[in-house]
Design a protein around this motif. Structure first.
Motif, PDB file in Angstrom:
ATOM      1  N   GLU A   1       0.820  -1.207   0.000  1.00  0.00           N
ATOM      2  CA  GLU A   1       0.000   0.000   0.000  1.00  0.00           C
ATOM      3  C   GLU A   1       0.861   1.267   0.000  1.00  0.00           C
ATOM      4  N   VAL A   2       1.790   1.294  -0.943  1.00  0.00           N
ATOM      5  CA  VAL A   2       2.610   2.478  -1.178  1.00  0.00           C
ATOM      6  C   VAL A   2       2.645   2.744  -2.680  1.00  0.00           C
ATOM      7  N   LYS A   3       2.709   4.015  -3.008  1.00  0.00           N
ATOM      8  CA  LYS A   3       2.891   4.394  -4.408  1.00  0.00           C
ATOM      9  C   LYS A   3       4.390   4.473  -4.671  1.00  0.00           C
ATOM     10  N   ILE A   4       4.868   3.606  -5.544  1.00  0.00           N
ATOM     11  CA  ILE A   4       6.296   3.565  -5.859  1.00  0.00           C
ATOM     12  C   ILE A   4       6.519   4.338  -7.156  1.00  0.00           C
ATOM     13  N   ARG A   5       7.127   5.504  -7.033  1.00  0.00           N
ATOM     14  CA  ARG A   5       7.438   6.292  -8.227  1.00  0.00           C
ATOM     15  C   ARG A   5       8.877   5.995  -8.636  1.00  0.00           C
ATOM     16  N   VAL A   6       9.039   5.567  -9.869  1.00  0.00           N
ATOM     17  CA  VAL A   6      10.361   5.169 -10.364  1.00  0.00           C
ATOM     18  C   VAL A   6      10.780   6.118 -11.479  1.00  0.00           C
ATOM     19  N   TYR A   7      11.989   6.665 -11.329  1.00  0.00           N
ATOM     20  CA  TYR A   7      12.593   7.493 -12.376  1.00  0.00           C
ATOM     21  C   TYR A   7      13.526   6.590 -13.187  1.00  0.00           C
ATOM     22  N   ARG A   8      13.138   6.338 -14.422  1.00  0.00           N
ATOM     23  CA  ARG A   8      13.890   5.411 -15.283  1.00  0.00           C
ATOM     24  C   ARG A   8      14.760   6.240 -16.236  1.00  0.00           C
ATOM     25  N   LEU A   9      16.023   6.379 -15.881  1.00  0.00           N
ATOM     26  CA  LEU A   9      16.895   7.308 -16.604  1.00  0.00           C
ATOM     27  C   LEU A   9      17.166   6.873 -18.038  1.00  0.00           C
ATOM     28  N   HIS A  10      17.154   5.583 -18.303  1.00  0.00           N
ATOM     29  CA  HIS A  10      17.384   5.126 -19.676  1.00  0.00           C
ATOM     30  C   HIS A  10      16.186   5.415 -20.567  1.00  0.00           C
ATOM     31  N   LYS A  11      15.050   5.817 -19.953  1.00  0.00           N
ATOM     32  CA  LYS A  11      13.856   6.193 -20.717  1.00  0.00           C
ATOM     33  C   LYS A  11      13.671   7.709 -20.740  1.00  0.00           C
ATOM     34  N   PHE A  12      14.764   8.442 -20.506  1.00  0.00           N
ATOM     35  CA  PHE A  12      14.675   9.905 -20.494  1.00  0.00           C
ATOM     36  C   PHE A  12      14.173  10.432 -21.838  1.00  0.00           C
ATOM     37  N   ASN A  13      13.339  11.454 -21.762  1.00  0.00           N
ATOM     38  CA  ASN A  13      12.703  12.079 -22.942  1.00  0.00           C
ATOM     39  C   ASN A  13      11.619  11.195 -23.560  1.00  0.00           C
ATOM     40  N   THR A  14      11.098  10.248 -22.779  1.00  0.00           N
ATOM     41  CA  THR A  14       9.955   9.448 -23.227  1.00  0.00           C
ATOM     42  C   THR A  14       8.875   9.498 -22.146  1.00  0.00           C
ATOM     43  N   GLU A  15       7.697   8.976 -22.452  1.00  0.00           N
ATOM     44  CA  GLU A  15       6.612   8.949 -21.484  1.00  0.00           C
ATOM     45  C   GLU A  15       6.880   7.984 -20.332  1.00  0.00           C
ATOM     46  N   GLU A  16       7.827   7.088 -20.515  1.00  0.00           N
ATOM     47  CA  GLU A  16       8.136   6.096 -19.486  1.00  0.00           C
ATOM     48  C   GLU A  16       9.273   6.536 -18.578  1.00  0.00           C
ATOM     49  N   PHE A  17       9.631   7.810 -18.633  1.00  0.00           N
ATOM     50  CA  PHE A  17      10.697   8.328 -17.765  1.00  0.00           C
ATOM     51  C   PHE A  17      10.277   8.258 -16.293  1.00  0.00           C
TER      52      PHE A  17
END
Length: 370
Positions: A322-338
């Protein structure tokens, strides 16, 4: 007249003789005085010379002794300094090796060290880190040990360090009884094939070992979440995440809770009971995890040993805790999946934690500063 003259001559001679005697006596006295002065001066000089010779020898011995003591002290100091340095380095290496979540470091400094050069990938990563720094207000990060428990470690460390309490469903159920319920109430004898990460332990003792893992999770979570002082809670976290044996028990307990929830969802699907969350349908739709046993054998058993959690299991992890895990995906920089949230559907009252990854395999903990 003649007699008178003779008397005067005789008197003069007597006076001359007397004066000559006095003169000789005085000369003799002066000679003796000069001799005595010379003798005293000579004796004094000789005494002084003798004393100087002795003093010179003593000074030379003293100087030699002091030089020897100085040389010895210098060598001793050098030896002790080297010994202290080696011991300090040993303790530091041992501490850093055991501490699985390191202290915070500057984000841009870390980026500059890790991504040197002018390759396309290095430039891309540095730009991604700069975006985090300027737009997301992430100024620091804590490095997490790079093994196959990495994501579980990063998530649990933040839950504990923030003092996040048990999920609501865990407050209603006694998690210590979950292994017993799965084994005896639901007849899942196949959990004897459960593997404990790199230990890869299987057999009839799996139940007892799972029970110990659940006890470790409940005890430490209860103690740390009840600690209100932030500094004290941080010290407890550092101590816990420096104990590899306890750490592994925490992660194995979380893995088992994931398995338990998949079994519950699978039973609901079979019995066509109340609707389940979409993530269970997605998870069970995979050929490699079409049922709880295959999910355990093909996925859970390898976590901590040869693989990490994948994207679907991250959804499940956030949902269960019951936590919101926000992940910053650096290899997806400049995309919607960042930036991605796990799960993508969450309740407003859930706490939020953040992860940072460069490759969806190893994760670090970003720290925000306004």
């Amino acid at each position: 007249m003649q007699r008178q003259h003779d008397r005067k001559s005789s008197k003069n001679r007597d006076q001359f003789t007397h004066q000559e005697k006095r003169s000789r006596i005085n000369h003799s006295k002066r000679s003796v005085g000069k001799h005595e002065v010379w003798s005293w001066t000579t004796a004094t000089k000789q005494s002084l010379c003798l004393m100087w010779q002795k003093l010179k020898v003593q000074l030379m011995l003293s100087m030699s002794f002091l030089v020897a003591v100085f040389w010895y002290c210098r060598r001793l100091y050098s030896f002790l300094a080297q010994l202290l340095k080696r011991w300090s380095n040993y303790l530091q290496r041992k501490f850093l090796r055991n501490l699985s979540v390191l202290t915070e470091v500057d984000l841009l400094g870390y980026s500059a060290r890790e991504w040197k050069g002018e390759t396309k990938q290095a430039k891309h990563m540095r730009e991604a880190y700069e975006q985090l720094f300027w737009s997301c207000h992430i100024k620091y990060l804590r490095q997490v040990r790079r093994d196959n428990y990495c994501v579980l470690r990063a998530v649990l460390f933040q839950i504990f360090s923030q003092g996040i309490p048990f999920p609501s469903w865990m407050k209603e159920k006694d998690i210590l009884k979950l292994p017993e319920k799965l084994l005896y109430s639901q007849g899942c004898n196949w959990i004897q094939q459960y593997s404990f990460g790199p230990e890869r332990y299987t057999g009839p003792n799996a139940f007892g070992k799972l029970r110990k893992c659940m006890e470790t999770l409940k005890t430490n979570w209860t103690e740390i979440s009840a600690t209100k002082d932030h500094e004290e809670r941080g010290n407890l976290c550092n101590t816990l995440f420096s104990d590899e044996s306890k750490e592994h028990k925490l992660y194995e307990a979380i893995k088992f809770i994931m398995l338990y929830e998949v079994v519950e969802a699978y039973e609901q699907i079979k019995n066509r009971e109340e609707p389940i969350h979409n993530l269970f349908s997605l998870l069970l739709a995979r050929d490699s995890s079409s049922d709880p046993l295959s999910f355990m054998m093909n996925h859970l058993n390898s976590i901590g040993d040869s693989i990490c959690l994948d994207q679907v299991e991250l959804f499940l992890l956030g949902y269960l805790l019951e936590v919101k895990i926000r992940v910053y995906r650096l290899h997806k920089f400049n995309t919607e999946e960042f930036q991605v949230n796990y799960p993508d559907e969450y309740r407003r009252e859930w706490n939020e934690i953040s992860l940072l990854t460069e490759d969806d395999r190893y994760y670090h903990i970003p720290l925000f500063r306004t």
